[in-house]
Design a protein around this motif. Structure first.
Motif, PDB file in Angstrom:
ATOM      1  N   THR A 195     -10.307  -7.103  15.265  1.00 28.79           N
ATOM      2  CA  THR A 195     -10.633  -6.007  14.613  1.00 28.79           C
ATOM      3  C   THR A 195     -10.596  -4.606  15.966  1.00 28.79           C
ATOM      4  O   THR A 195     -10.417  -4.920  16.802  1.00 28.79           O
ATOM      5  CB  THR A 195     -11.934  -6.073  14.229  1.00 28.79           C
ATOM      6  OG1 THR A 195     -12.893  -5.984  15.239  1.00 28.79           O
ATOM      7  CG2 THR A 195     -12.364  -7.035  13.183  1.00 28.79           C
ATOM      8  N   GLU A 247      -8.903   0.485   1.278  1.00 29.01           N
ATOM      9  CA  GLU A 247      -8.109  -0.181   2.215  1.00 29.01           C
ATOM     10  C   GLU A 247      -6.660   0.216   1.923  1.00 29.01           C
ATOM     11  O   GLU A 247      -6.098   0.504   0.730  1.00 29.01           O
ATOM     12  CB  GLU A 247      -8.287  -1.732   1.817  1.00 29.01           C
ATOM     13  CG  GLU A 247      -9.540  -2.413   2.158  1.00 29.01           C
ATOM     14  CD  GLU A 247     -10.355  -2.636   1.357  1.00 29.01           C
ATOM     15  OE1 GLU A 247     -10.138  -2.630   0.191  1.00 29.01           O
ATOM     16  OE2 GLU A 247     -11.561  -2.821   1.550  1.00 29.01           O
ATOM     17  N   THR A 258     -15.536   1.778   0.009  1.00 28.81           N
ATOM     18  CA  THR A 258     -14.479   1.513   0.724  1.00 28.81           C
ATOM     19  C   THR A 258     -13.312   1.519   0.378  1.00 28.81           C
ATOM     20  O   THR A 258     -13.148   0.710  -0.861  1.00 28.81           O
ATOM     21  CB  THR A 258     -14.904  -0.038   1.406  1.00 28.81           C
ATOM     22  OG1 THR A 258     -16.051   0.035   2.271  1.00 28.81           O
ATOM     23  CG2 THR A 258     -13.674  -0.149   2.462  1.00 28.81           C
ATOM     24  N   THR A 280      -5.190  -4.865   7.512  1.00 32.56           N
ATOM     25  CA  THR A 280      -6.068  -4.324   6.610  1.00 32.56           C
ATOM     26  C   THR A 280      -6.858  -3.002   7.458  1.00 32.56           C
ATOM     27  O   THR A 280      -7.637  -3.235   8.247  1.00 32.56           O
ATOM     28  CB  THR A 280      -7.007  -5.165   5.825  1.00 32.56           C
ATOM     29  OG1 THR A 280      -6.414  -6.124   5.433  1.00 32.56           O
ATOM     30  CG2 THR A 280      -7.899  -4.366   5.040  1.00 32.56           C
ATOM     31  N   VAL A 281      -6.394  -1.669   6.798  1.00 29.02           N
ATOM     32  CA  VAL A 281      -7.198  -0.625   7.159  1.00 29.02           C
ATOM     33  C   VAL A 281      -8.304  -0.252   6.297  1.00 29.02           C
ATOM     34  O   VAL A 281      -8.049  -0.061   5.139  1.00 29.02           O
ATOM     35  CB  VAL A 281      -6.196   0.491   7.411  1.00 29.02           C
ATOM     36  CG1 VAL A 281      -6.784   1.870   7.938  1.00 29.02           C
ATOM     37  CG2 VAL A 281      -5.134   0.064   8.535  1.00 29.02           C
ATOM     38  N   SER A 282      -9.525  -0.292   6.725  1.00 29.52           N
ATOM     39  CA  SER A 282     -10.530   0.166   6.175  1.00 29.52           C
ATOM     40  C   SER A 282     -11.155   1.449   6.243  1.00 29.52           C
ATOM     41  O   SER A 282     -11.277   1.979   7.308  1.00 29.52           O
ATOM     42  CB  SER A 282     -11.963  -0.623   6.340  1.00 29.52           C
ATOM     43  OG  SER A 282     -11.664  -2.131   5.608  1.00 29.52           O
ATOM     44  N   SER A 309       0.691  -1.048   0.201  1.00 33.37           N
ATOM     45  CA  SER A 309      -0.276  -0.072  -0.138  1.00 33.37           C
ATOM     46  C   SER A 309       0.906   1.314   0.069  1.00 33.37           C
ATOM     47  O   SER A 309       0.258   2.339   0.233  1.00 33.37           O
ATOM     48  CB  SER A 309      -0.705   0.013   1.204  1.00 33.37           C
ATOM     49  OG  SER A 309      -1.815  -1.044   1.060  1.00 33.37           O
ATOM     50  N   ARG A 332     -14.109   3.987   5.367  1.00 36.77           N
ATOM     51  CA  ARG A 332     -15.423   3.539   4.679  1.00 36.77           C
ATOM     52  C   ARG A 332     -16.377   4.938   4.899  1.00 36.77           C
ATOM     53  O   ARG A 332     -16.526   5.555   5.675  1.00 36.77           O
ATOM     54  CB  ARG A 332     -16.180   2.478   5.528  1.00 36.77           C
ATOM     55  CG  ARG A 332     -15.583   1.013   5.332  1.00 36.77           C
ATOM     56  CD  ARG A 332     -16.080   0.294   6.405  1.00 36.77           C
ATOM     57  NE  ARG A 332     -15.368  -1.002   6.340  1.00 36.77           N
ATOM     58  CZ  ARG A 332     -15.804  -2.004   5.713  1.00 36.77           C
ATOM     59  NH1 ARG A 332     -17.049  -2.045   4.898  1.00 36.77           N
ATOM     60  NH2 ARG A 332     -15.136  -3.070   5.429  1.00 36.77           N
ATOM     61  N   GLU A 358     -11.778   1.196  10.377  1.00 34.33           N
ATOM     62  CA  GLU A 358     -11.747   0.020  11.073  1.00 34.33           C
ATOM     63  C   GLU A 358     -10.645  -0.749  10.586  1.00 34.33           C
ATOM     64  O   GLU A 358      -9.965  -0.756   9.585  1.00 34.33           O
ATOM     65  CB  GLU A 358     -12.807  -1.005  10.671  1.00 34.33           C
ATOM     66  CG  GLU A 358     -12.858  -2.200  11.348  1.00 34.33           C
ATOM     67  CD  GLU A 358     -14.402  -2.917  11.154  1.00 34.33           C
ATOM     68  OE1 GLU A 358     -14.742  -3.561  12.178  1.00 34.33           O
ATOM     69  OE2 GLU A 358     -14.957  -3.094   9.974  1.00 34.33           O
ATOM     70  N   GLY A 359      -9.788  -1.469  11.527  1.00 27.71           N
ATOM     71  CA  GLY A 359      -8.684  -2.239  11.318  1.00 27.71           C
ATOM     72  C   GLY A 359      -8.939  -3.873  11.367  1.00 27.71           C
ATOM     73  O   GLY A 359      -9.525  -4.139  12.401  1.00 27.71           O
ATOM     74  N   VAL A 410      -3.373  -1.712   3.180  1.00 25.27           N
ATOM     75  CA  VAL A 410      -2.895  -2.942   3.871  1.00 25.27           C
ATOM     76  C   VAL A 410      -1.532  -3.103   4.258  1.00 25.27           C
ATOM     77  O   VAL A 410      -0.496  -2.438   3.484  1.00 25.27           O
ATOM     78  CB  VAL A 410      -2.929  -4.283   2.324  1.00 25.27           C
ATOM     79  CG1 VAL A 410      -2.216  -5.579   3.079  1.00 25.27           C
ATOM     80  CG2 VAL A 410      -4.317  -4.595   1.976  1.00 25.27           C
TER      81      VAL A 410
END
Length: 169
Positions: free
Chosen positions: A162, A115, A113, A71-73, A25, A75, A147-148, A117
């Motif tokens: 999470t 992400e 969303t 993984t960092v979302s 990323s 959203r 969210e992670g 990574v």
């Protein structure tokens, strides 16, 4: 036969000396298509969100760690309005800035969303890594949700958990 063995060993040695691939990323090309090219409206509400991330966790004792993929979302929870992420700053356990994932604001379309990574091999964050996100949305819109998801698998064993972002001033 002897030459074949030497050739095989040489090829094996060369294959093991390849450069480590760039972490997934970090490349700015990942963000090029999301970059905001015009000035953002001054009437947008500005906010910040803190998100804890674990690129490592302790295993068995404080002297042994287990690496994780995170993984960092990011959203956008709005069904109508675009959200703008101004920065995604990644910090290590000691609070030292590691990197900012993009240099220009990016956009998230309604309900979209995106992400980030953090590869399992990236140990720079350590056991107490975290993100600080700065963002803008329309005044009546809900803030983006961060969210992670951390995961690791080895053989038949796996672990995952999470974390959720919190608004900060």
């Amino acid at each position: 036969m002897k030459n074949d063995c030497l050739l095989f060993l040489l090829l094996l040695l060369l294959a093991s000396c390849t450069n480590k691939a760039e972490l997934s990323s970090i490349s700015p090309t990942n963000w090029a298509d999301r970059t905001v090219t015009q000035a953002l409206d001054d009437s947008l509400t500005v906010g910040k969100t803190y998100l804890s991330i674990y690129s490592q966790i302790y295993s068995l004792s404080e002297h042994r760690t287990h690496d994780l993929t995170a993984t960092v979302s990011m959203r956008n929870t709005s069904t109508l309005d675009t959200a703008y992420i101004l920065s995604a700053s990644y910090y290590d356990t000691k609070g030292q800035a590691i990197r900012n994932y993009f240099s220009q604001p990016i956009f998230l379309l309604p309900m979209e969303t995106v992400e980030i990574v953090i590869d399992e091999e990236d140990e720079t964050g350590g056991t107490g890594a975290n993100f600080l996100f700065e963002w803008k949305v329309k005044e009546a819109a809900d803030p983006p949700f961060f969210e992670g998801v951390m995961i690791s698998t080895s053989g038949q064993q796996g672990l995952s958990f999470t974390t959720q972002g919190i608004l900060v001033k």
